[in-house]
Scaffold this motif. Structure first.
Motif, PDB file in Angstrom:
ATOM      1  N   ALA A  26      14.199 -41.976  29.369  1.00  0.00           N
ATOM      2  CA  ALA A  26      12.850 -41.408  29.281  1.00  0.00           C
ATOM      3  C   ALA A  26      12.582 -40.438  30.423  1.00  0.00           C
ATOM      4  O   ALA A  26      11.906 -39.421  30.243  1.00  0.00           O
ATOM      5  CB  ALA A  26      11.817 -42.527  29.276  1.00  0.00           C
TER       6      ALA A  26
ATOM      7  N   ASP B 131      10.706 -36.893  30.209  1.00  0.00           N
ATOM      8  CA  ASP B 131       9.282 -37.022  30.536  1.00  0.00           C
ATOM      9  C   ASP B 131       9.086 -36.926  32.042  1.00  0.00           C
ATOM     10  O   ASP B 131       9.494 -37.818  32.793  1.00  0.00           O
ATOM     11  CB  ASP B 131       8.780 -38.377  30.023  1.00  0.00           C
TER      12      ASP B 131
ATOM     13  N   TYR C  75       3.730 -45.444  27.570  1.00  0.00           N
ATOM     14  CA  TYR C  75       3.686 -44.472  26.471  1.00  0.00           C
ATOM     15  C   TYR C  75       4.946 -43.608  26.462  1.00  0.00           C
ATOM     16  O   TYR C  75       5.547 -43.369  25.413  1.00  0.00           O
ATOM     17  CB  TYR C  75       2.445 -43.590  26.607  1.00  0.00           C
ATOM     18  N   GLY C  76       5.355 -43.162  27.647  1.00  0.00           N
ATOM     19  CA  GLY C  76       6.554 -42.334  27.750  1.00  0.00           C
ATOM     20  C   GLY C  76       7.803 -43.075  27.308  1.00  0.00           C
ATOM     21  O   GLY C  76       8.686 -42.495  26.664  1.00  0.00           O
TER      22      GLY C  76
ATOM     23  N   ARG D 278       7.603 -43.447  23.453  1.00  0.00           N
ATOM     24  CA  ARG D 278       7.857 -42.142  22.828  1.00  0.00           C
ATOM     25  C   ARG D 278       9.336 -41.798  22.879  1.00  0.00           C
ATOM     26  O   ARG D 278       9.906 -41.272  21.918  1.00  0.00           O
ATOM     27  CB  ARG D 278       7.028 -41.065  23.520  1.00  0.00           C
ATOM     28  N   HIS D 279       9.976 -42.101  23.999  1.00  0.00           N
ATOM     29  CA  HIS D 279      11.407 -41.825  24.113  1.00  0.00           C
ATOM     30  C   HIS D 279      12.202 -42.639  23.103  1.00  0.00           C
ATOM     31  O   HIS D 279      13.140 -42.106  22.474  1.00  0.00           O
ATOM     32  CB  HIS D 279      11.888 -42.143  25.525  1.00  0.00           C
TER      33      HIS D 279
ATOM     34  N   VAL E 186      11.198 -43.759  20.205  1.00  0.00           N
ATOM     35  CA  VAL E 186      10.963 -43.208  18.863  1.00  0.00           C
ATOM     36  C   VAL E 186      11.727 -41.907  18.681  1.00  0.00           C
ATOM     37  O   VAL E 186      12.411 -41.701  17.667  1.00  0.00           O
ATOM     38  CB  VAL E 186       9.450 -42.991  18.641  1.00  0.00           C
ATOM     39  N   ASN E 187      11.631 -41.019  19.674  1.00  0.00           N
ATOM     40  CA  ASN E 187      12.323 -39.734  19.557  1.00  0.00           C
ATOM     41  C   ASN E 187      13.833 -39.915  19.502  1.00  0.00           C
ATOM     42  O   ASN E 187      14.534 -39.190  18.792  1.00  0.00           O
ATOM     43  CB  ASN E 187      11.953 -38.830  20.731  1.00  0.00           C
TER      44      ASN E 187
END
Length: 500
Positions: A424, A428, A456-457, A460-461, A463-464
């Motif tokens: 991440a 990020d 959150y970061g 998000r990582h 998921v991405n």
């Protein structure tokens, strides 16, 4: 107005020198007692065998020392220290291969331990009320009322380290004593003999051993050497592989166009001879490590260290603490040196000591309790980081070992969590900034993991990554040279524009 006539510091290494800076504004005279005869220049000495290995000066430590001694960082750079950005100036071999280069908010000062100490000694010697007595061995402390609330340390006893004809023991009365004698300090035993309770001790030794050799860098470096620092992380492969794949390796730059090649492990035998050191280097996860050594000129033998256990003497848990003495550096809390926390923790304790001295009118039980409480809060951060990693090893011993099932759970989580955070951080900048703060002891890992923006970061990582939406590549072939491309967002466009 000062708090007393004389303060005495036991030990003239990093912790003791920082303590001298904290004491100087508050006492008429500060005397530092050091067993070695201190060199005028940046040289190794008997009392600091670990100086032969790499030392990271974490940002929290460099700020703390600069606060105690204004101009320290500028003087260190002027003496040869290097101000670098690790994310751009270091090549990291991570789980599957080389990491990508990119700019970040974290910078560090690289130098040898001996240069850091030499610059700091110069700063201490410039203080008009500080005196360093060299070549003396501390033999005990003088006390009164041992074990009572009014009991205190009233001075120290010492003799010449090299016996002389008169060779008698000397005594120096003190209003405050600072124990900076390191891991092997005998002060807790002296206090117990004088009537205070034995100090509870927390320990955890994961069997870390590391071995180093110094080199002169070549005058003409290969074009592929965009890096100044090499870091090879231990493998995460659970299959068959050489022991050397388990090593944490550094090719660490220091002043004078030199580097220190260092290999370390948890619970494995390490090379002691030059031939074994060279052979081990050839078996690590990338050929670049051995190739870098082969391109340089060796200037030392192989240095090995085993004294690496974590040890916290819990003076804060005594029902009655001794007045007239405080503890700093490894004398109170020693860490696995792999995590580069020792200098920064010692400097942070010195800052706390200075602040507590400035806010007190008497060196009584209340003062010592306040200092120990503030110090405990600071030490919990590096201690927690060391425990989070070292408790996961089956070979670990000590009071802080975990039951087998908890150890297995921790061991199974360590690498996945590390991979998530570092992955991440590549994508990020907020996660990257917080991870840098944790590494530099400016923030605890727990605080970072409770931060909503960091969480959150991380999500998000994940998921991405699952959707194949990573923007920064990683995992470049470890058998090849690390790529020098700058993957900072916008850097490629700026480079293209500059060339055009």
């Amino acid at each position: 107005m000062t708090l007393g006539r004389t303060a005495v510091v036991l030990g003239g290494s990093m912790a003791g020198l920082c303590a001298a800076g904290a004491l100087a504004p508050h006492f008429d005279e500060v005397v530092v007692l050091e067993r070695d005869v201190l060199p005028a220049d940046a040289e190794h000495r008997r009392g600091v065998p670990q100086s032969k290995h790499p030392h990271f000066l974490l940002n929290s430590g460099r700020r703390a020392i600069s606060d105690l001694f204004p101009g320290f960082e500028d003087d260190l750079i002027a003496a040869g220290g290097m101000h670098l950005m690790p994310s751009m100036d270091a090549a990291y071999l991570e789980r599957t291969g080389w990491a990508s280069r990119k700019q970040s908010s974290m910078t560090m000062v690289y130098s040898s331990r001996i240069l850091i100490e030499r610059v700091l000694r110069d700063k201490v010697r410039a203080l008009g009320n500080v005196r360093i007595r060299e070549g003396v061995s501390v033999t005990g402390v003088s006390t009164t009322g041992g074990g009572t609330s009014s009991g205190r340390v009233t001075g120290v006893r010492f003799r010449q380290a090299q016996p002389t004809e008169d060779g008698g023991e000397e005594r120096l009365d003190a209003d405050l004593v600072v124990d900076g004698l390191g891991r092997g300090s005998s002060v807790s035993a002296w206090l117990a003999a004088a009537g205070w309770d034995e100090v509870p001790v927390q320990t955890l030794d994961a069997g870390v051993t590391y071995t180093s050799r110094w080199y002169d860098l070549p005058a003409d470096r290969p074009e592929s050497w965009w890096w100044q620092h090499l870091v090879i992380m231990p493998t995460q492969d659970t299959g068959e592989h050489p022991d050397e794949h388990e090593y944490l390796c550094n090719f660490f730059p220091v002043e004078g166009d030199r580097a220190i090649a260092c290999m370390g492990s948890w619970g494995l035998e390490m090379a002691r001879s030059v031939d074994d050191f060279t052979a081990s280097a050839e078996r690590v996860r990338t050929p670049l490590f051995a190739a870098a050594m082969a391109a340089c000129e060796p200037t030392s033998e192989v240095h090995l260290t085993r004294s690496t256990g974590n040890k916290w003497r819990r003076y804060d848990r005594l029902s009655v603490v001794p007045n007239g003495i405080v503890f700093i550096g490894d004398a109170i809390c020693a860490f696995n040196p792999f995590y580069a926390q020792g200098i920064s923790a010692a400097a942070g304790s010195a800052l706390i000591l200075r602040a507590q001295l400035a806010g007190t009118a008497a060196l009584d039980q209340a003062f010592h309790r306040r200092f120990l409480a503030a110090q405990r809060k600071e030490l919990k951060v590096p201690w927690g980081m060391a425990m989070a990693r070292d408790r996961g090893y089956e070979n670990a011993t000590g009071t802080e070992t975990l039951p087998a099932w908890q150890r297995k759970v921790l061991a199974s989580m360590t690498w996945p969590v590390f991979n998530l955070i570092t992955g991440a951080a590549r994508e990020d900048p907020v996660v990257d900034d917080h991870f840098g703060r944790v590494f530099n002891l400016d923030e605890s890992l727990g605080t970072m993991m409770r931060n909503p923006r960091v969480l959150y970061g991380l999500v998000r990582h994940q998921v991405n990554s699952a959707l194949g939406r990573r923007t920064v590549p990683f995992g470049f072939d470890p058998q090849s040279d690390p790529p020098g491309t700058d993957w900072t967002p916008g850097a490629a466009a700026q480079e293209k524009e500059a060339v055009g």
